[in-house]
Design a protein around this motif. Structure first.
Motif, short mmCIF file in Angstrom:
data_model
loop_
_atom_site.label_atom_id
_atom_site.label_comp_id
_atom_site.label_asym_id
_atom_site.label_seq_id
_atom_site.Cartn_x
_atom_site.Cartn_y
_atom_site.Cartn_z
N SER A 34 -8.47 19.21 -31.63
CA SER A 34 -7.37 19.71 -30.78
C SER A 34 -6.01 19.54 -31.45
CB SER A 34 -7.39 18.99 -29.43
OG SER A 34 -6.96 17.65 -29.58
N GLY A 35 -6.01 18.90 -32.63
CA GLY A 35 -4.76 18.63 -33.33
C GLY A 35 -4.14 17.29 -32.97
N LYS A 36 -4.82 16.52 -32.09
CA LYS A 36 -4.33 15.22 -31.65
C LYS A 36 -4.59 14.17 -32.73
CE LYS A 36 -5.70 11.64 -28.46
NZ LYS A 36 -6.82 11.26 -27.63
N GLY A 37 -3.61 13.30 -32.94
CA GLY A 37 -3.78 12.19 -33.87
C GLY A 37 -4.78 11.18 -33.34
N ILE A 38 -5.78 10.85 -34.15
CA ILE A 38 -6.79 9.86 -33.75
C ILE A 38 -6.88 8.71 -34.75
CG2 ILE A 38 -8.15 11.51 -32.42
CD1 ILE A 38 -10.17 11.43 -34.84
N GLY A 39 -5.98 8.71 -35.72
CA GLY A 39 -5.99 7.64 -36.70
C GLY A 39 -5.00 7.89 -37.80
N SER A 40 -5.09 7.04 -38.81
CA SER A 40 -4.17 7.17 -39.94
C SER A 40 -4.92 6.89 -41.24
CB SER A 40 -3.01 6.19 -39.79
OG SER A 40 -3.49 4.86 -39.75
N VAL A 41 -4.35 7.44 -42.29
CA VAL A 41 -4.90 7.25 -43.62
C VAL A 41 -3.76 6.83 -44.54
CG1 VAL A 41 -4.69 9.71 -44.21
CG2 VAL A 41 -6.32 8.30 -45.45
N ILE A 42 -4.05 5.87 -45.39
CA ILE A 42 -3.06 5.39 -46.36
C ILE A 42 -3.72 5.40 -47.73
CG2 ILE A 42 -1.69 3.40 -47.11
CD1 ILE A 42 -1.66 2.51 -44.15
N GLY A 43 -3.06 6.00 -48.69
CA GLY A 43 -3.53 5.95 -50.07
C GLY A 43 -2.63 5.00 -50.83
N ARG A 44 -3.23 4.07 -51.52
CA ARG A 44 -2.42 3.13 -52.30
C ARG A 44 -3.00 3.05 -53.71
NH1 ARG A 44 -5.59 -0.01 -48.93
NH2 ARG A 44 -6.68 -1.70 -49.95
N PRO A 45 -2.12 2.93 -54.68
CA PRO A 45 -2.59 2.87 -56.06
C PRO A 45 -3.36 1.59 -56.32
CG PRO A 45 -0.19 2.68 -55.97
CD PRO A 45 -0.67 2.87 -54.57
N GLY A 46 -4.41 1.71 -57.10
CA GLY A 46 -5.19 0.56 -57.54
C GLY A 46 -5.49 0.70 -59.02
N ASP A 47 -6.00 -0.34 -59.62
CA ASP A 47 -6.31 -0.31 -61.04
C ASP A 47 -7.31 0.79 -61.40
OD1 ASP A 47 -4.62 -2.41 -61.50
OD2 ASP A 47 -6.22 -3.92 -61.52
N GLN A 48 -8.20 1.11 -60.45
CA GLN A 48 -9.27 2.07 -60.74
C GLN A 48 -8.99 3.47 -60.23
OE1 GLN A 48 -13.01 0.35 -59.52
NE2 GLN A 48 -12.12 -1.66 -59.83
N GLY A 49 -7.92 3.64 -59.46
CA GLY A 49 -7.62 4.95 -58.92
C GLY A 49 -6.86 4.84 -57.61
N LEU A 50 -7.05 5.80 -56.73
CA LEU A 50 -6.37 5.85 -55.46
C LEU A 50 -7.29 5.28 -54.39
CD1 LEU A 50 -3.71 6.92 -54.17
CD2 LEU A 50 -4.99 8.99 -53.61
N ILE A 51 -6.88 4.17 -53.77
CA ILE A 51 -7.65 3.55 -52.70
C ILE A 51 -7.23 4.24 -51.41
CG2 ILE A 51 -8.14 1.43 -51.43
CD1 ILE A 51 -7.32 -0.03 -54.11
N VAL A 52 -8.19 4.83 -50.72
CA VAL A 52 -7.93 5.55 -49.48
C VAL A 52 -8.43 4.68 -48.32
CG1 VAL A 52 -8.35 7.67 -48.19
CG2 VAL A 52 -8.19 7.74 -50.69
N ALA A 53 -7.49 4.10 -47.58
CA ALA A 53 -7.81 3.25 -46.44
C ALA A 53 -7.51 4.03 -45.16
CB ALA A 53 -6.96 1.98 -46.48
N PHE A 54 -8.43 3.96 -44.21
CA PHE A 54 -8.22 4.71 -42.98
C PHE A 54 -8.85 4.00 -41.79
CE2 PHE A 54 -11.91 6.25 -45.18
CZ PHE A 54 -12.89 6.34 -44.20
N GLU A 55 -8.31 4.35 -40.63
CA GLU A 55 -8.88 3.88 -39.37
C GLU A 55 -8.77 5.00 -38.35
OE1 GLU A 55 -5.20 1.28 -37.62
OE2 GLU A 55 -6.68 0.24 -38.84
N VAL A 56 -9.82 5.12 -37.52
CA VAL A 56 -9.88 6.16 -36.51
C VAL A 56 -10.32 5.56 -35.19
CG1 VAL A 56 -10.36 8.06 -38.11
CG2 VAL A 56 -12.26 6.82 -37.08
#
Length: 168
Positions: A34-56
């Motif tokens: 429906s386009g409603k926000g149900i969570g968030s995602v954060i990308g943070r740099p790490g030694d091995q690449g982009l760490i994608v942390a999320f919660e819904v």
């Protein structure tokens, strides 16, 4: 899941936009059909690449397929705009498929009885080329069986977040 695989190298995204995202990270919403926000995602740099942390929240309990899709768009209600699974290496779907997995295949996301779930995932620096169309993270209605091509019988796309925006 974030085991060391050698020295970090620049991401093979082919442009400054991707390099900046891997270096600086990002934040964004996860939306439902429906386009409603149900969570968030954060990308943070790490030694091995982009760490994608999320919660819904607000999802049905149990395992849900979750994948990176090859277009950085999340147009409700069905998120068809996110395209197919990110698969520059041309493999079949699933970590249990002898011809797999897709570059965008991630393990299932477990949602608790309270409708909430969270995880950290990785987009490695040495991963396949990131398209100029960007990447999106899509959560599916059902469990991914980790073998059936093209999407592990994971069902409808029920939530989406842009993790790497398209080149404008």
């Amino acid at each position: 899941m974030l085991a060391s695989c050698g020295p970090a190298t620049e991401p093979r995204g082919g442009n400054d936009r991707v390099t900046a995202i891997f270096a600086q990270g990002f934040t964004g919403p996860i939306i439902d059909g429906s386009g409603k926000g149900i969570g968030s995602v954060i990308g943070r740099p790490g030694d091995q690449g982009l760490i994608v942390a999320f919660e819904v929240s607000g999802l049905s309990p149990g395992p849900h397929g979750i994948h990176l899709h090859a277009v950085g768009r999340c147009d409700p209600p069905d998120f068809a705009s996110s395209g197919l699974h990110w698969n520059p290496s041309g493999h079949k779907h699933g970590t249990d498929n002898p011809l797999g997995p897709h570059d965008g295949d991630w393990d299932n996301l477990d949602i608790g009885t309270d409708g909430r779930g969270s995880s950290n995932r990785l987009i490695p620096r040495w991963h396949g080329r990131i398209p100029e169309s960007g990447l999106s993270m899509v959560i599916h209605a059902n469990k991914d069986d980790e073998v059936t091509d093209p999407s592990g019988n994971s069902g409808a796309r029920i939530a989406c977040a842009v993790v790497i925006p398209p080149v404008r």
